[in-house]
Design a protein around this motif. Structure first.
Motif, PDB file in Angstrom:
ATOM      1  N   LYS A  80      55.413  45.216  46.340  1.00 25.19           N
ATOM      2  CA  LYS A  80      55.007  44.115  47.199  1.00 25.19           C
ATOM      3  C   LYS A  80      53.784  45.118  47.761  1.00 25.19           C
ATOM      4  CE  LYS A  80      57.852  41.612  50.269  1.00 25.19           C
ATOM      5  NZ  LYS A  80      59.149  41.479  51.039  1.00 25.19           N
ATOM      6  N   LEU A  81      54.637  46.174  48.319  1.00 20.97           N
ATOM      7  CA  LEU A  81      53.908  46.678  49.459  1.00 20.97           C
ATOM      8  C   LEU A  81      52.035  47.046  49.100  1.00 20.97           C
ATOM      9  CD1 LEU A  81      55.682  49.878  50.569  1.00 20.97           C
ATOM     10  CD2 LEU A  81      54.774  47.383  51.785  1.00 20.97           C
ATOM     11  N   VAL A  82      52.465  46.709  47.645  1.00 25.56           N
ATOM     12  CA  VAL A  82      50.547  46.681  47.601  1.00 25.56           C
ATOM     13  C   VAL A  82      49.806  46.323  47.872  1.00 25.56           C
ATOM     14  CG1 VAL A  82      49.455  47.639  45.017  1.00 25.56           C
ATOM     15  CG2 VAL A  82      50.745  48.938  45.150  1.00 25.56           C
ATOM     16  N   HIS A  83      50.689  44.515  46.630  1.00 25.60           N
ATOM     17  CA  HIS A  83      50.089  43.286  46.551  1.00 25.60           C
ATOM     18  C   HIS A  83      49.542  43.165  48.308  1.00 25.60           C
ATOM     19  CE1 HIS A  83      49.749  42.796  42.252  1.00 25.60           C
ATOM     20  NE2 HIS A  83      51.120  43.209  42.344  1.00 25.60           N
ATOM     21  N   GLU A  84      50.666  43.510  49.106  1.00 25.28           N
ATOM     22  CA  GLU A  84      49.889  43.303  50.306  1.00 25.28           C
ATOM     23  C   GLU A  84      49.035  44.089  51.384  1.00 25.28           C
ATOM     24  OE1 GLU A  84      54.363  42.931  52.221  1.00 25.28           O
ATOM     25  OE2 GLU A  84      54.791  41.121  50.823  1.00 25.28           O
ATOM     26  N   ASN A  85      48.748  44.778  50.502  1.00 26.66           N
ATOM     27  CA  ASN A  85      48.034  46.314  50.798  1.00 26.66           C
ATOM     28  C   ASN A  85      48.504  47.152  52.037  1.00 26.66           C
ATOM     29  OD1 ASN A  85      45.951  45.555  49.573  1.00 26.66           O
ATOM     30  ND2 ASN A  85      44.799  43.704  51.044  1.00 26.66           N
ATOM     31  N   LYS A  86      49.499  47.194  52.100  1.00 23.77           N
ATOM     32  CA  LYS A  86      50.110  47.973  53.375  1.00 23.77           C
ATOM     33  C   LYS A  86      50.227  49.108  53.104  1.00 23.77           C
ATOM     34  CE  LYS A  86      52.680  44.358  54.785  1.00 23.77           C
ATOM     35  NZ  LYS A  86      54.226  43.751  55.942  1.00 23.77           N
ATOM     36  N   TYR A  87      50.518  50.327  53.563  1.00 18.01           N
ATOM     37  CA  TYR A  87      51.052  52.023  52.936  1.00 18.01           C
ATOM     38  C   TYR A  87      52.124  51.902  52.347  1.00 18.01           C
ATOM     39  CZ  TYR A  87      52.796  56.549  54.440  1.00 18.01           C
ATOM     40  OH  TYR A  87      52.294  58.187  54.896  1.00 18.01           O
ATOM     41  N   ILE A  94      45.903  57.008  44.200  1.00 19.68           N
ATOM     42  CA  ILE A  94      45.001  56.788  43.716  1.00 19.68           C
ATOM     43  C   ILE A  94      44.540  55.842  42.612  1.00 19.68           C
ATOM     44  CG2 ILE A  94      42.829  58.855  43.082  1.00 19.68           C
ATOM     45  CD1 ILE A  94      44.054  60.852  44.206  1.00 19.68           C
ATOM     46  N   LYS A  95      44.838  55.526  42.185  1.00 21.10           N
ATOM     47  CA  LYS A  95      45.407  54.987  40.993  1.00 21.10           C
ATOM     48  C   LYS A  95      44.814  53.804  41.230  1.00 21.10           C
ATOM     49  CE  LYS A  95      44.647  57.031  37.237  1.00 21.10           C
ATOM     50  NZ  LYS A  95      43.022  57.312  36.274  1.00 21.10           N
ATOM     51  N   LEU A  96      45.870  53.700  42.074  1.00 21.79           N
ATOM     52  CA  LEU A  96      46.404  51.649  42.693  1.00 21.79           C
ATOM     53  C   LEU A  96      45.148  51.273  43.850  1.00 21.79           C
ATOM     54  CD1 LEU A  96      50.073  52.474  43.313  1.00 21.79           C
ATOM     55  CD2 LEU A  96      49.059  50.561  41.930  1.00 21.79           C
ATOM     56  N   GLU A  97      44.738  52.950  44.758  1.00 21.28           N
ATOM     57  CA  GLU A  97      43.960  52.562  45.220  1.00 21.28           C
ATOM     58  C   GLU A  97      42.471  51.605  44.345  1.00 21.28           C
ATOM     59  OE1 GLU A  97      44.709  54.875  49.123  1.00 21.28           O
ATOM     60  OE2 GLU A  97      43.144  55.340  47.861  1.00 21.28           O
ATOM     61  N   LYS A  98      41.245  52.589  43.316  1.00 17.41           N
ATOM     62  CA  LYS A  98      41.278  52.419  42.969  1.00 17.41           C
ATOM     63  C   LYS A  98      40.733  50.910  41.297  1.00 17.41           C
ATOM     64  CE  LYS A  98      38.866  57.248  43.501  1.00 17.41           C
ATOM     65  NZ  LYS A  98      38.741  58.482  42.808  1.00 17.41           N
ATOM     66  N   SER A  99      42.059  50.927  41.018  1.00 19.03           N
ATOM     67  CA  SER A  99      42.241  50.113  39.778  1.00 19.03           C
ATOM     68  C   SER A  99      42.564  48.648  39.665  1.00 19.03           C
ATOM     69  CB  SER A  99      42.981  50.611  38.595  1.00 19.03           C
ATOM     70  OG  SER A  99      43.020  51.505  38.366  1.00 19.03           O
ATOM     71  N   PRO A 100      41.900  48.058  39.126  1.00 14.74           N
ATOM     72  CA  PRO A 100      42.976  46.482  38.926  1.00 14.74           C
ATOM     73  C   PRO A 100      44.140  46.189  39.086  1.00 14.74           C
ATOM     74  CG  PRO A 100      41.363  46.846  37.986  1.00 14.74           C
ATOM     75  CD  PRO A 100      41.661  47.946  38.332  1.00 14.74           C
ATOM     76  N   LYS A 101      44.905  46.099  39.989  1.00 15.12           N
ATOM     77  CA  LYS A 101      46.425  45.621  39.686  1.00 15.12           C
ATOM     78  C   LYS A 101      46.774  44.223  39.503  1.00 15.12           C
ATOM     79  CE  LYS A 101      45.331  46.862  44.426  1.00 15.12           C
ATOM     80  NZ  LYS A 101      43.812  47.517  43.982  1.00 15.12           N
ATOM     81  N   TYR A 102      47.572  44.183  38.423  1.00 19.08           N
ATOM     82  CA  TYR A 102      47.921  43.118  37.978  1.00 19.08           C
ATOM     83  C   TYR A 102      49.500  41.967  38.278  1.00 19.08           C
ATOM     84  CZ  TYR A 102      45.101  45.711  34.389  1.00 19.08           C
ATOM     85  OH  TYR A 102      44.145  46.530  33.510  1.00 19.08           O
ATOM     86  N   HIS A 103      49.546  40.921  38.340  1.00 15.93           N
ATOM     87  CA  HIS A 103      49.890  39.740  38.963  1.00 15.93           C
ATOM     88  C   HIS A 103      50.237  38.852  38.199  1.00 15.93           C
ATOM     89  CE1 HIS A 103      51.329  37.263  42.082  1.00 15.93           C
ATOM     90  NE2 HIS A 103      52.108  38.158  42.337  1.00 15.93           N
ATOM     91  N   LEU A 104      51.363  38.392  38.424  1.00 14.12           N
ATOM     92  CA  LEU A 104      52.081  37.373  36.882  1.00 14.12           C
ATOM     93  C   LEU A 104      50.856  36.153  37.110  1.00 14.12           C
ATOM     94  CD1 LEU A 104      54.401  35.812  35.348  1.00 14.12           C
ATOM     95  CD2 LEU A 104      55.208  34.872  37.699  1.00 14.12           C
ATOM     96  N   ASP A 105      50.133  35.770  38.758  1.00 15.00           N
ATOM     97  CA  ASP A 105      49.230  34.663  38.362  1.00 15.00           C
ATOM     98  C   ASP A 105      47.869  34.733  38.100  1.00 15.00           C
ATOM     99  OD1 ASP A 105      51.187  33.391  39.843  1.00 15.00           O
ATOM    100  OD2 ASP A 105      50.991  34.115  42.089  1.00 15.00           O
ATOM    101  N   ILE A 159      51.171  46.554  36.694  1.00 15.40           N
ATOM    102  CA  ILE A 159      50.790  46.823  38.061  1.00 15.40           C
ATOM    103  C   ILE A 159      49.537  47.686  37.109  1.00 15.40           C
ATOM    104  CG2 ILE A 159      52.008  48.330  39.434  1.00 15.40           C
ATOM    105  CD1 ILE A 159      50.963  46.961  42.355  1.00 15.40           C
ATOM    106  N   LEU A 160      49.838  48.780  36.110  1.00 18.73           N
ATOM    107  CA  LEU A 160      49.131  49.770  36.467  1.00 18.73           C
ATOM    108  C   LEU A 160      48.522  49.214  35.188  1.00 18.73           C
ATOM    109  CD1 LEU A 160      49.430  52.659  38.211  1.00 18.73           C
ATOM    110  CD2 LEU A 160      47.046  51.128  38.886  1.00 18.73           C
ATOM    111  N   ASN A 161      47.053  49.802  34.273  1.00 18.48           N
ATOM    112  CA  ASN A 161      46.761  49.865  33.010  1.00 18.48           C
ATOM    113  C   ASN A 161      47.863  50.614  32.789  1.00 18.48           C
ATOM    114  OD1 ASN A 161      44.941  51.139  30.683  1.00 18.48           O
ATOM    115  ND2 ASN A 161      44.068  49.565  31.287  1.00 18.48           N
TER     116      ASN A 161
END
Length: 388
Positions: free
Chosen positions: A209-216, A227-238, A49-51
């Protein structure tokens, strides 16, 4: 001073991982913690999900002393291969005193005794396992029944972290390693579970799952991960659906040499593919093909990882440090003194004895992971290890 190894994905790093580090530091305050971390893709057959460089930096800021990148070919194999070859790499460093891993059991003595019983009865278990698989049971059901038939306590092997821990234990035994095991009780909802639970910690699957749903997520991860999850690209299978369509439907790449291939697996995915890979996997999984197995095959296929590449894994002879602190710098010097393994600080260090085919897979993996970012792609060549 003890050198303690951890095999991790940090996908992302969460408070359960912090707990493991804290317990190690409490038990061995002067220890060095060395993590072999999967980089661009992980064992569940998903993009990280992160670099990988962000993951390594987060780890150093939260108590790890040295992060080594796991060869990506290892990250994309089944649990037994993943455990064996990652353990083998750590064993080749010739510096580790302990390998630490999370388990869902507080009775470590009984747990290790059961691990030893399973290890000593491996051949009998495999014979019985085949019988149950032929009857149409899933692998997990067949494995549990095989243990029960041999009067080996199977209850603890129903937990996913215990199963992975056994693979690490078995690998150390097969390697005749001098590394001792250091289990840590892991009180979360299991790394495959994607639902929030009342446990002390949430699994990485739940957090993704929470990250991809923009949840807490703030209560479940260290500040650096948030911080990284908020600012960085979030990678997904699709993100890789179009590339799969091109490779499978347009150029019709032959899947037969690919690691994880068996007749019919690509046809199954193609039959259920419409627009996205996640939908194809959801519609294709069955008793024989778990979702993780299908996803691993997809990325082995996209990266052209072949059975011939798998056959070269026993000769892995390189590591790549991607983050360390002052203590980690000393560990690297110790590795150079005590091990014959090659140290790749950057890709200009590649020599003929450094498994060029495996390093090429690492390079392709990073490019595939960042296929939408030319700027990020260049980092694999120019990146200087994060030093705290």
């Amino acid at each position: 001073m003890k050198n303690i190894g951890i095999i991790a994905e940090y996908n992302p790093m969460h408070l359960g991982h912090i707990h493991q580090i804290k317990v190690i530091k409490e038990k061995y305050p002067q220890s060095n913690i060395i993590v072999l971390m999967s980089g661009s893709f992980v064992q569940r057959g998903e993009p990280s999900i992160l670099n990988k460089f962000d993951k390594a930096e987060i780890a150093i800021k939260n108590g790890v002393d040295l992060v080594l990148e796991m060869p990506n070919i290892v990250s994309l194999q089944s649990a037994d291969y993943f455990a064996y070859y990652s353990t083998m790499i750590l064993n080749k460093l010739n510096i580790l005193d302990y390998l630490s891993f999370g388990v869902e059991s507080k009775d470590f003595t009984n747990l290790i005794a059961n691990f030893e019983a399973i290890y000593l009865n491996t051949h009998m278990i495999e014979d019985k396992l085949k019988t149950y698989l032929d009857q149409g049971l899933s692998y997990k059901q067949s494995y549990i029944r095989s243990l029960d038939e041999l009067a080996i306590d199977s209850s603890f092997m129903k937990e996913p972290n215990n199963t992975l821990a056994f693979n690490y234990y078995k690998s150390l035994r097969e390697l005749k390693s001098n590394i001792n095991v250091l289990p840590i009780f892991r009180n979360d909802n299991g790394y495959n579970n994607d639902e929030i639970s009342a446990k002390n910690f949430q699994s990485a699957t739940t957090i993704r799952k929470l990250v991809h749903e923009n949840k807490y997520i703030s209560a479940y991860v260290p500040l650096e991960s948030k911080i990284k999850l908020e600012k960085s690209p979030k990678y997904h299978l699709d993100d890789y659906s179009d590339l799969f369509y091109y490779k499978s439907f347009i150029i019709q790449k032959d899947p037969s040499p690919i690691a994880g291939y068996e007749p019919g697996i690509l046809n199954l995915l193609n039959k259920n593919f419409d627009k996205t890979l996640s939908e194809a996997v959801d519609l294709s999984h069955n008793k024989r093909h778990s979702k993780a197995r299908l996803r691993r095959f997809i990325f082995n296929y996209l990266l052209d990882i072949t059975n011939e590449d798998i056959n070269s894994l026993d000769k892995i002879s390189y590591i790549r440090p991607i983050a360390f602190n002052d203590k980690g710098r000393q560990v690297l010097k110790e590795i150079k003194d005590k091990s014959d393994i090659a140290m790749l600080n950057n890709f200009t260090d590649i020599k003929d004895n450094c498994n060029k085919n495996l390093v090429d897979i690492d390079m392709k993996s990073y490019k595939l992971h960042n296929i939408r970012s030319k700027q990020l792609n260049s980092l694999d060549y120019t990146h200087i290890a994060y030093i705290k």
